[in-house]
Design an enzyme around this catalytic site. Sequence first.
Site, PDB file in Angstrom:
ATOM      1  N   SER A  14       0.792  -1.123  -0.163  1.00 16.92           N
ATOM      2  CA  SER A  14      -0.084   0.222  -0.169  1.00 16.92           C
ATOM      3  C   SER A  14       0.895   1.450  -0.050  1.00 16.92           C
ATOM      4  O   SER A  14       1.693   1.360   0.766  1.00 16.92           O
ATOM      5  CB  SER A  14      -0.937  -0.001   1.218  1.00 16.92           C
ATOM      6  OG  SER A  14      -1.617   1.214   1.131  1.00 16.92           O
ATOM      7  N   LYS A  63     -13.652  -4.284   3.506  1.00 18.02           N
ATOM      8  CA  LYS A  63     -14.299  -3.227   3.404  1.00 18.02           C
ATOM      9  C   LYS A  63     -15.780  -3.496   3.636  1.00 18.02           C
ATOM     10  O   LYS A  63     -16.424  -2.679   4.182  1.00 18.02           O
ATOM     11  CB  LYS A  63     -14.339  -2.669   1.685  1.00 18.02           C
ATOM     12  CG  LYS A  63     -13.066  -2.020   1.498  1.00 18.02           C
ATOM     13  CD  LYS A  63     -12.947  -1.393   0.022  1.00 18.02           C
ATOM     14  CE  LYS A  63     -11.560  -1.298  -0.346  1.00 18.02           C
ATOM     15  NZ  LYS A  63     -11.554  -0.625  -1.716  1.00 18.02           N
ATOM     16  N   ASN A  84     -14.529   2.210   2.806  1.00 21.16           N
ATOM     17  CA  ASN A  84     -13.053   2.405   2.749  1.00 21.16           C
ATOM     18  C   ASN A  84     -12.237   3.466   3.618  1.00 21.16           C
ATOM     19  O   ASN A  84     -11.118   3.434   3.744  1.00 21.16           O
ATOM     20  CB  ASN A  84     -12.469   2.433   1.291  1.00 21.16           C
ATOM     21  CG  ASN A  84     -12.731   3.983   0.992  1.00 21.16           C
ATOM     22  OD1 ASN A  84     -13.450   4.820   1.346  1.00 21.16           O
ATOM     23  ND2 ASN A  84     -11.509   4.502  -0.009  1.00 21.16           N
ATOM     24  N   ASP A  99     -13.971   5.657  -2.396  1.00 22.19           N
ATOM     25  CA  ASP A  99     -13.479   5.067  -3.703  1.00 22.19           C
ATOM     26  C   ASP A  99     -14.129   5.284  -5.083  1.00 22.19           C
ATOM     27  O   ASP A  99     -13.760   5.547  -6.314  1.00 22.19           O
ATOM     28  CB  ASP A  99     -13.512   3.357  -3.896  1.00 22.19           C
ATOM     29  CG  ASP A  99     -12.597   2.893  -2.923  1.00 22.19           C
ATOM     30  OD1 ASP A  99     -11.390   3.297  -2.710  1.00 22.19           O
ATOM     31  OD2 ASP A  99     -12.745   2.016  -2.151  1.00 22.19           O
ATOM     32  N   GLY A 120     -15.488  -8.626 -11.774  1.00 24.48           N
ATOM     33  CA  GLY A 120     -15.437  -8.648 -10.383  1.00 24.48           C
ATOM     34  C   GLY A 120     -16.449  -8.055  -9.451  1.00 24.48           C
ATOM     35  O   GLY A 120     -17.479  -7.361 -10.101  1.00 24.48           O
ATOM     36  N   ALA A 121     -16.783  -8.590  -8.467  1.00 23.61           N
ATOM     37  CA  ALA A 121     -18.247  -8.143  -7.659  1.00 23.61           C
ATOM     38  C   ALA A 121     -17.890  -7.979  -6.067  1.00 23.61           C
ATOM     39  O   ALA A 121     -18.790  -8.062  -5.265  1.00 23.61           O
ATOM     40  CB  ALA A 121     -19.127  -9.463  -7.755  1.00 23.61           C
ATOM     41  N   GLY A 123     -16.032  -5.269  -3.024  1.00 23.95           N
ATOM     42  CA  GLY A 123     -16.528  -3.910  -2.357  1.00 23.95           C
ATOM     43  C   GLY A 123     -16.457  -2.874  -3.565  1.00 23.95           C
ATOM     44  O   GLY A 123     -16.975  -1.924  -3.886  1.00 23.95           O
ATOM     45  N   TYR A 208      -2.928  -0.716  -8.907  1.00 25.45           N
ATOM     46  CA  TYR A 208      -1.809   0.270  -8.928  1.00 25.45           C
ATOM     47  C   TYR A 208      -0.435  -0.115  -8.573  1.00 25.45           C
ATOM     48  O   TYR A 208      -0.284  -1.290  -7.847  1.00 25.45           O
ATOM     49  CB  TYR A 208      -2.206   1.650  -8.259  1.00 25.45           C
ATOM     50  CG  TYR A 208      -1.934   1.601  -6.698  1.00 25.45           C
ATOM     51  CD1 TYR A 208      -0.953   1.600  -6.091  1.00 25.45           C
ATOM     52  CD2 TYR A 208      -3.294   1.336  -5.885  1.00 25.45           C
ATOM     53  CE1 TYR A 208      -0.825   1.456  -4.831  1.00 25.45           C
ATOM     54  CE2 TYR A 208      -3.181   1.139  -4.677  1.00 25.45           C
ATOM     55  CZ  TYR A 208      -1.902   1.154  -3.940  1.00 25.45           C
ATOM     56  OH  TYR A 208      -2.075   1.176  -2.764  1.00 25.45           O
ATOM     57  N   GLY A 228      -4.773   2.069 -11.581  1.00 23.52           N
ATOM     58  CA  GLY A 228      -5.263   2.566 -10.279  1.00 23.52           C
ATOM     59  C   GLY A 228      -4.585   3.876  -9.785  1.00 23.52           C
ATOM     60  O   GLY A 228      -5.298   4.451  -8.739  1.00 23.52           O
TER      61      GLY A 228
HETATM   62  P1  NDP Z   1     -12.896  -7.774  -2.808  1.00 28.75           P
HETATM   63  O1  NDP Z   1     -11.892  -8.801  -2.019  1.00 28.75           O
HETATM   64  O2  NDP Z   1     -13.972  -7.240  -2.068  1.00 28.75           O
HETATM   65  O3  NDP Z   1     -13.387  -8.856  -4.072  1.00 28.75           O
HETATM   66  C1  NDP Z   1     -12.479  -9.304  -5.014  1.00 28.75           C
HETATM   67  C2  NDP Z   1     -13.028  -9.691  -6.181  1.00 28.75           C
HETATM   68  O4  NDP Z   1     -12.001 -10.040  -7.086  1.00 28.75           O
HETATM   69  C3  NDP Z   1     -14.253 -10.816  -6.025  1.00 28.75           C
HETATM   70  O5  NDP Z   1     -15.287 -10.548  -6.914  1.00 28.75           O
HETATM   71  C4  NDP Z   1     -13.337 -12.185  -6.549  1.00 28.75           C
HETATM   72  O6  NDP Z   1     -14.301 -13.104  -7.051  1.00 28.75           O
HETATM   73  C5  NDP Z   1     -12.591 -11.473  -7.291  1.00 28.75           C
HETATM   74  N1  NDP Z   1     -11.409 -12.210  -7.715  1.00 28.75           N
HETATM   75  C6  NDP Z   1     -10.297 -12.450  -6.816  1.00 28.75           C
HETATM   76  N2  NDP Z   1      -9.177 -13.232  -7.491  1.00 28.75           N
HETATM   77  C7  NDP Z   1      -9.591 -13.569  -8.561  1.00 28.75           C
HETATM   78  C8  NDP Z   1      -9.063 -14.280  -9.581  1.00 28.75           C
HETATM   79  N3  NDP Z   1      -7.833 -14.777  -9.409  1.00 28.75           N
HETATM   80  N4  NDP Z   1      -9.829 -14.352 -10.825  1.00 28.75           N
HETATM   81  C9  NDP Z   1     -10.777 -13.671 -10.816  1.00 28.75           C
HETATM   82  N5  NDP Z   1     -11.514 -13.007 -10.029  1.00 28.75           N
HETATM   83  C10 NDP Z   1     -10.875 -12.893  -8.958  1.00 28.75           C
HETATM   84  O7  NDP Z   1     -11.681  -6.654  -3.260  1.00 28.75           O
HETATM   85  P2  NDP Z   1     -11.824  -5.153  -3.596  1.00 28.75           P
HETATM   86  O8  NDP Z   1     -13.252  -5.013  -4.145  1.00 28.75           O
HETATM   87  O9  NDP Z   1     -12.113  -4.442  -2.063  1.00 28.75           O
HETATM   88  O10 NDP Z   1     -10.717  -4.880  -4.169  1.00 28.75           O
HETATM   89  C11 NDP Z   1     -10.347  -5.413  -5.543  1.00 28.75           C
HETATM   90  C12 NDP Z   1      -8.866  -4.579  -6.014  1.00 28.75           C
HETATM   91  O11 NDP Z   1      -9.292  -3.237  -6.330  1.00 28.75           O
HETATM   92  C13 NDP Z   1      -7.798  -4.782  -5.153  1.00 28.75           C
HETATM   93  O12 NDP Z   1      -6.722  -5.367  -6.240  1.00 28.75           O
HETATM   94  C14 NDP Z   1      -7.639  -3.629  -4.627  1.00 28.75           C
HETATM   95  O13 NDP Z   1      -6.043  -3.380  -4.442  1.00 28.75           O
HETATM   96  C15 NDP Z   1      -7.970  -2.393  -5.822  1.00 28.75           C
HETATM   97  N6  NDP Z   1      -8.443  -1.197  -5.185  1.00 28.75           N
HETATM   98  C16 NDP Z   1      -7.728  -0.270  -5.828  1.00 28.75           C
HETATM   99  C17 NDP Z   1      -8.075   1.175  -5.321  1.00 28.75           C
HETATM  100  C18 NDP Z   1      -7.496   2.353  -6.029  1.00 28.75           C
HETATM  101  O14 NDP Z   1      -7.619   3.378  -5.340  1.00 28.75           O
HETATM  102  N7  NDP Z   1      -6.634   2.255  -6.974  1.00 28.75           N
HETATM  103  C19 NDP Z   1      -9.179   1.462  -4.395  1.00 28.75           C
HETATM  104  C20 NDP Z   1      -9.935   0.010  -4.109  1.00 28.75           C
HETATM  105  C21 NDP Z   1      -9.543  -1.060  -4.581  1.00 28.75           C
HETATM  106  P3  NDP Z   1     -15.201 -14.312  -6.184  1.00 28.75           P
HETATM  107  O15 NDP Z   1     -16.252 -13.412  -5.783  1.00 28.75           O
HETATM  108  O16 NDP Z   1     -15.208 -15.246  -7.139  1.00 28.75           O
HETATM  109  O17 NDP Z   1     -13.879 -14.540  -5.113  1.00 28.75           O
END
Ligand code: NDP
Length: 263
Positions: A14, A63, A84, A99, A120-121, A123, A208, A228
């Site tokens: 981070s 989150k 967040n 966010d 993705g689904a 937070g 990012y 990001g």
């Molecule tokens: P969550 O843990 O809430 O959700 C993760 C999602 O990713 C789920 O839908 C999960 O699917 C999916 N997933 C995880 N691994 C894989 C994989 N190998 N293949 C396919 N799908 C996968 O995470 P967040 O939503 O909180 O964050 C997600 C990303 O966003 C992170 O990488 C975080 O660093 C980034 N982020 C960046 C920000 C920025 O300011 N640039 C701000 C916020 C987040 P399933 O439901 O099937 O498990």
Amino acid sequence: MNVFTIFGDPVSHSRSPLMHNNVFKTLGIKACYTRTRLEDGSKLREVFFSKALQGANVTVPHKESAYEQCDEVRGIAQTIKAVNTLVIENGRLIGYNTDADGFIHAIESFGPIRSALILGAGGTARALSVALRSKGIDVTVLNRSEGRLEYFKNEGIASYAWENFTPDAYDMIINTTSAGLSDNELPVPAAMLKELLTRTKAAVDVIYGKETPFLREVKERCLPYKDGSDMLLSQGVLANYLFLHRRYPIDQIESAMRQSFLY
Ligand code: NDP
């Protein structure tokens, strides 16, 4: 000295400590921002109070559990059901989601966007779907598994698991999965991604600080893209503004935080 932290797992990558500490230093505020790796998200509130924190950010995968543990949730976080940013107000834990607004600010340079596919689904997907929809953009969500789609279905957002999705044309594709964060995976199967990228106009990866396999595929097709970092900056500026109880002008916070991106 006021102490702030970022909760997550993993959290060592981070940039938030650098960003927020640079603001505190530039504005002459006696405060310090640390990292806290937390495996069990249900302990977040307990750890927050035991460390006597004044505020915190929350990242993957906590989150949604942070949302559950607030005394009060404000703004778009109420609809998103993911938090967040945490701030202490009269001893109560207040939750926000910065966010969403950060992302909208970051994609302005793409010009008009009418439809978006969110991969993705979690937070972040919730935050972005609500934010994009509020701007009149037609949103579709695609996730590896069914489990997390219920929220989107309840919100009336078209949402699919890989096995029942047929690729279509979308103006923008956004990777909000953590695929590529600490592994080398694509967010959807390679053949599906190829078809999606052939038919889109722009792409964003919210991760990012590294070139993910998703972003590599995007760059190979010479599509306009963002990683990001713009979103990171915007969500950080808004979080810092809340940490400091809105006492400092946003543009001062932004210019101090932007400096930390040069390091
Ligand atoms: P969550 O843990 O809430 O959700 C993760 C999602 O990713 C789920 O839908 C999960 O699917 C999916 N997933 C995880 N691994 C894989 C994989 N190998 N293949 C396919 N799908 C996968 O995470 P967040 O939503 O909180 O964050 C997600 C990303 O966003 C992170 O990488 C975080 O660093 C980034 N982020 C960046 C920000 C920025 O300011 N640039 C701000 C916020 C987040 P399933 O439901 O099937 O498990």
